[in-house]
Write a protein that holds these residues in place. Sequence first.
Motif, PDB file in Angstrom:
ATOM      1  N   ALA A  14     100.720  21.338  10.840  1.00 48.18           N
ATOM      2  CA  ALA A  14      99.578  21.497   9.931  1.00 48.18           C
ATOM      3  C   ALA A  14      99.688  20.512   8.777  1.00 48.18           C
ATOM      4  O   ALA A  14     100.774  20.002   8.491  1.00 48.18           O
ATOM      5  CB  ALA A  14      99.562  22.927   9.381  1.00 48.18           C
ATOM      6  N   GLY A  15      98.562  20.238   8.128  1.00 46.29           N
ATOM      7  CA  GLY A  15      98.545  19.347   6.963  1.00 46.29           C
ATOM      8  C   GLY A  15      98.186  17.927   7.356  1.00 46.29           C
ATOM      9  O   GLY A  15      98.252  17.551   8.535  1.00 46.29           O
TER      10      GLY A  15
ATOM     11  N   GLY B 130     103.656  13.303   2.912  1.00 48.26           N
ATOM     12  CA  GLY B 130     102.430  12.534   2.672  1.00 48.26           C
ATOM     13  C   GLY B 130     102.527  11.697   1.402  1.00 48.26           C
ATOM     14  O   GLY B 130     102.022  10.574   1.339  1.00 48.26           O
ATOM     15  N   GLU B 131     103.196  12.264   0.403  1.00 49.79           N
ATOM     16  CA  GLU B 131     103.403  11.546  -0.860  1.00 49.79           C
ATOM     17  C   GLU B 131     104.235  10.284  -0.587  1.00 49.79           C
ATOM     18  O   GLU B 131     103.964   9.208  -1.131  1.00 49.79           O
ATOM     19  CB  GLU B 131     104.165  12.493  -1.784  1.00 49.79           C
ATOM     20  N   ALA B 132     105.255  10.420   0.278  1.00 47.77           N
ATOM     21  CA  ALA B 132     106.090   9.266   0.629  1.00 47.77           C
ATOM     22  C   ALA B 132     105.237   8.210   1.333  1.00 47.77           C
ATOM     23  O   ALA B 132     105.329   7.014   1.025  1.00 47.77           O
ATOM     24  CB  ALA B 132     107.250   9.707   1.507  1.00 47.77           C
TER      25      ALA B 132
ATOM     26  N   CYS C 201      93.336  18.731  10.353  1.00 43.38           N
ATOM     27  CA  CYS C 201      94.653  18.611   9.695  1.00 43.38           C
ATOM     28  C   CYS C 201      94.471  18.357   8.201  1.00 43.38           C
ATOM     29  O   CYS C 201      95.183  18.913   7.361  1.00 43.38           O
ATOM     30  CB  CYS C 201      95.450  17.448  10.287  1.00 43.38           C
ATOM     31  N   THR C 202      93.540  17.471   7.857  1.00 40.85           N
ATOM     32  CA  THR C 202      93.327  17.146   6.440  1.00 40.85           C
ATOM     33  C   THR C 202      92.473  18.249   5.796  1.00 40.85           C
ATOM     34  O   THR C 202      91.959  19.139   6.480  1.00 40.85           O
ATOM     35  CB  THR C 202      92.650  15.760   6.303  1.00 40.85           C
ATOM     36  N   ASP C 203      92.348  18.192   4.467  1.00 40.11           N
ATOM     37  CA  ASP C 203      91.705  19.292   3.742  1.00 40.11           C
ATOM     38  C   ASP C 203      90.270  19.545   4.201  1.00 40.11           C
ATOM     39  O   ASP C 203      89.462  18.617   4.318  1.00 40.11           O
ATOM     40  CB  ASP C 203      91.707  18.981   2.238  1.00 40.11           C
ATOM     41  N   ASN C 204      89.969  20.811   4.432  1.00 41.53           N
ATOM     42  CA  ASN C 204      88.606  21.241   4.794  1.00 41.53           C
ATOM     43  C   ASN C 204      88.505  22.731   4.485  1.00 41.53           C
ATOM     44  O   ASN C 204      89.515  23.361   4.128  1.00 41.53           O
ATOM     45  CB  ASN C 204      88.342  20.951   6.290  1.00 41.53           C
ATOM     46  N   ALA C 205      87.317  23.301   4.586  1.00 42.32           N
ATOM     47  CA  ALA C 205      87.169  24.700   4.186  1.00 42.32           C
ATOM     48  C   ALA C 205      87.169  25.662   5.370  1.00 42.32           C
ATOM     49  O   ALA C 205      87.293  26.870   5.175  1.00 42.32           O
ATOM     50  CB  ALA C 205      85.876  24.875   3.389  1.00 42.32           C
ATOM     51  N   ALA C 206      87.073  25.137   6.607  1.00 43.20           N
ATOM     52  CA  ALA C 206      87.130  26.028   7.765  1.00 43.20           C
ATOM     53  C   ALA C 206      88.499  26.712   7.795  1.00 43.20           C
ATOM     54  O   ALA C 206      88.618  27.890   8.145  1.00 43.20           O
ATOM     55  CB  ALA C 206      86.883  25.238   9.050  1.00 43.20           C
ATOM     56  N   ILE C 207      89.548  25.989   7.408  1.00 42.49           N
ATOM     57  CA  ILE C 207      90.904  26.565   7.416  1.00 42.49           C
ATOM     58  C   ILE C 207      91.016  27.681   6.361  1.00 42.49           C
ATOM     59  O   ILE C 207      91.746  28.646   6.550  1.00 42.49           O
ATOM     60  CB  ILE C 207      91.995  25.473   7.231  1.00 42.49           C
ATOM     61  N   VAL C 208      90.268  27.560   5.284  1.00 46.91           N
ATOM     62  CA  VAL C 208      90.272  28.598   4.230  1.00 46.91           C
ATOM     63  C   VAL C 208      89.591  29.857   4.772  1.00 46.91           C
ATOM     64  O   VAL C 208      90.107  30.979   4.653  1.00 46.91           O
ATOM     65  CB  VAL C 208      89.542  28.088   2.967  1.00 46.91           C
TER      66      VAL C 208
ATOM     67  N   VAL D 196     102.946  19.607   6.654  1.00 44.95           N
ATOM     68  CA  VAL D 196     103.244  18.296   6.071  1.00 44.95           C
ATOM     69  C   VAL D 196     101.965  17.720   5.475  1.00 44.95           C
ATOM     70  O   VAL D 196     101.082  17.280   6.196  1.00 44.95           O
ATOM     71  CB  VAL D 196     103.838  17.317   7.110  1.00 44.95           C
ATOM     72  N   SER D 197     101.882  17.752   4.159  1.00 43.23           N
ATOM     73  CA  SER D 197     100.649  17.268   3.525  1.00 43.23           C
ATOM     74  C   SER D 197     101.013  16.318   2.394  1.00 43.23           C
ATOM     75  O   SER D 197     102.164  15.914   2.247  1.00 43.23           O
ATOM     76  CB  SER D 197      99.849  18.456   3.000  1.00 43.23           C
ATOM     77  N   GLY D 198     100.001  15.981   1.578  1.00 45.29           N
ATOM     78  CA  GLY D 198     100.248  15.080   0.460  1.00 45.29           C
ATOM     79  C   GLY D 198     101.090  15.740  -0.620  1.00 45.29           C
ATOM     80  O   GLY D 198     101.811  15.074  -1.359  1.00 45.29           O
ATOM     81  N   GLY D 199     101.007  17.057  -0.729  1.00 47.21           N
ATOM     82  CA  GLY D 199     101.731  17.748  -1.795  1.00 47.21           C
ATOM     83  C   GLY D 199     102.877  18.611  -1.305  1.00 47.21           C
ATOM     84  O   GLY D 199     103.671  19.088  -2.129  1.00 47.21           O
ATOM     85  N   HIS D 200     102.990  18.825   0.014  1.00 54.28           N
ATOM     86  CA  HIS D 200     103.987  19.800   0.508  1.00 54.28           C
ATOM     87  C   HIS D 200     104.610  19.366   1.818  1.00 54.28           C
ATOM     88  O   HIS D 200     103.967  18.700   2.616  1.00 54.28           O
ATOM     89  CB  HIS D 200     103.323  21.170   0.708  1.00 54.28           C
ATOM     90  N   THR D 201     105.854  19.787   1.994  1.00 50.36           N
ATOM     91  CA  THR D 201     106.522  19.619   3.275  1.00 50.36           C
ATOM     92  C   THR D 201     107.394  20.843   3.438  1.00 50.36           C
ATOM     93  O   THR D 201     108.331  21.047   2.653  1.00 50.36           O
ATOM     94  CB  THR D 201     107.381  18.332   3.286  1.00 50.36           C
ATOM     95  N   LEU D 202     107.076  21.685   4.399  1.00 47.60           N
ATOM     96  CA  LEU D 202     107.918  22.864   4.595  1.00 47.60           C
ATOM     97  C   LEU D 202     107.897  23.335   6.041  1.00 47.60           C
ATOM     98  O   LEU D 202     106.943  23.100   6.784  1.00 47.60           O
ATOM     99  CB  LEU D 202     107.532  23.989   3.637  1.00 47.60           C
ATOM    100  N   LEU D 203     108.997  24.004   6.388  1.00 41.54           N
ATOM    101  CA  LEU D 203     109.115  24.664   7.685  1.00 41.54           C
ATOM    102  C   LEU D 203     109.102  26.157   7.410  1.00 41.54           C
ATOM    103  O   LEU D 203     109.797  26.622   6.500  1.00 41.54           O
ATOM    104  CB  LEU D 203     110.451  24.310   8.337  1.00 41.54           C
TER     105      LEU D 203
END
Length: 359
Positions: free
Chosen positions: A290-291, A170-172, A319-326, A142-149
Amino acid sequence: MTRILGIETSCDETAVAVVQDGRLILSDVVASQIDLHRQYGGVFPEMASRQHIVTIVPAIRQAMEQFGLTWPDIDAVATTYGPGLPGSLLVGLNVAKGLAWSQELPLVAVNHLEAHIHANWLALPGQPLPQAPGFPVVCLVVSGGHTLLALMSDHGAYRVLGQTLDDAAGEAFDKVARLLGLSYPGGPAIQEAAKNGDPTAFQLPRAWLGDSLDFSFSGLKTAVLHLVEDSDVQAARRGRKLATPLPPAVMRRLAVPDLAASFQEAVVDVLVEKTRRAAEQCRAVEVLLAGGVAANERLRTRMRQVLPVPVRIPAPALCTDNAAIVASAAYWRFQRGDLAGWGLDIEPNARLPEVARAA
Ligand code: KG4
Ligand code: ZN
């Protein structure tokens, strides 16, 4: 021992991190652009890509220096290729290519959604590493651009179970925050306002969509819009910049805390119930959140109360954007020999990579 340097510039954070064996964060730099975009009430794409150009090299230098690393300590360079804003993705991807080329290192391309999921394999520096999740797991992104299971049966093996048909969660949050005269980003602002509100004050719609595991948040957003379409509020808003707070008297008329709490509860209700159904249907051993929206305190509490299986939720900063997750997601691709070629391009609309291996 494998050390991967990850680069993330898909939206408005310029981030660089070095992660060892997919789990241990050695260094983690996030240069946030939130203050830059707040005046526009949301991310201004061209400003975001220009800011990445300015910030990326100092961020790389800082990530290397934080742990006293030199280039021979690094085994691969990873970058987000999508989804995200095209101009922003281009900066990180090109810098990663240049680094990998000049240092003669392998290049790994990472999907941003897969990266978010891998926050669950990490711990903040100095914190003990939790046991790695077992499979199969159900992931709620669940992020600013996506919501998926998605059902994840191994690293890199996903099956999408449901996704949003319109706005992302997140957009909502961001759009409703704007309607309520709250600042950007909307999620933390709504969470804060909701602390003093009654979640039952307004009966807002929940889009269950029958048995489907898809989501829809646009009706909920429109319901809030109708509630704030009061002529006095409109008059107060006219001519003001989006992010300027409304006058206190108007805020009181709007019952902002009650609306924020009722909106947050409606989003959380749907996210929790659909995740519960997905976990049950897939016999998941765990659920991973996540997200950016997974940082939401009400969501974290309700998920843990309602789900019949353990729920893993990364620390809010992961949860929010970072590069460790990449760098973490890249580790398992690197292990499988899944490397990118020099022709790697951005994919602004990339989907979570689904493969047949998923059950
Ligand atoms: O994952 P992320 O940093 O970026 C994207 O990949 O989109 O997510 C950003 C989103 C924003 O919409 C923001 O409002 C939301 O996450 N967010 C929250 C919270 N913190 C961030 N939403 C609800 N509650 C929060 N505490
Ligand atoms: Zn993200």
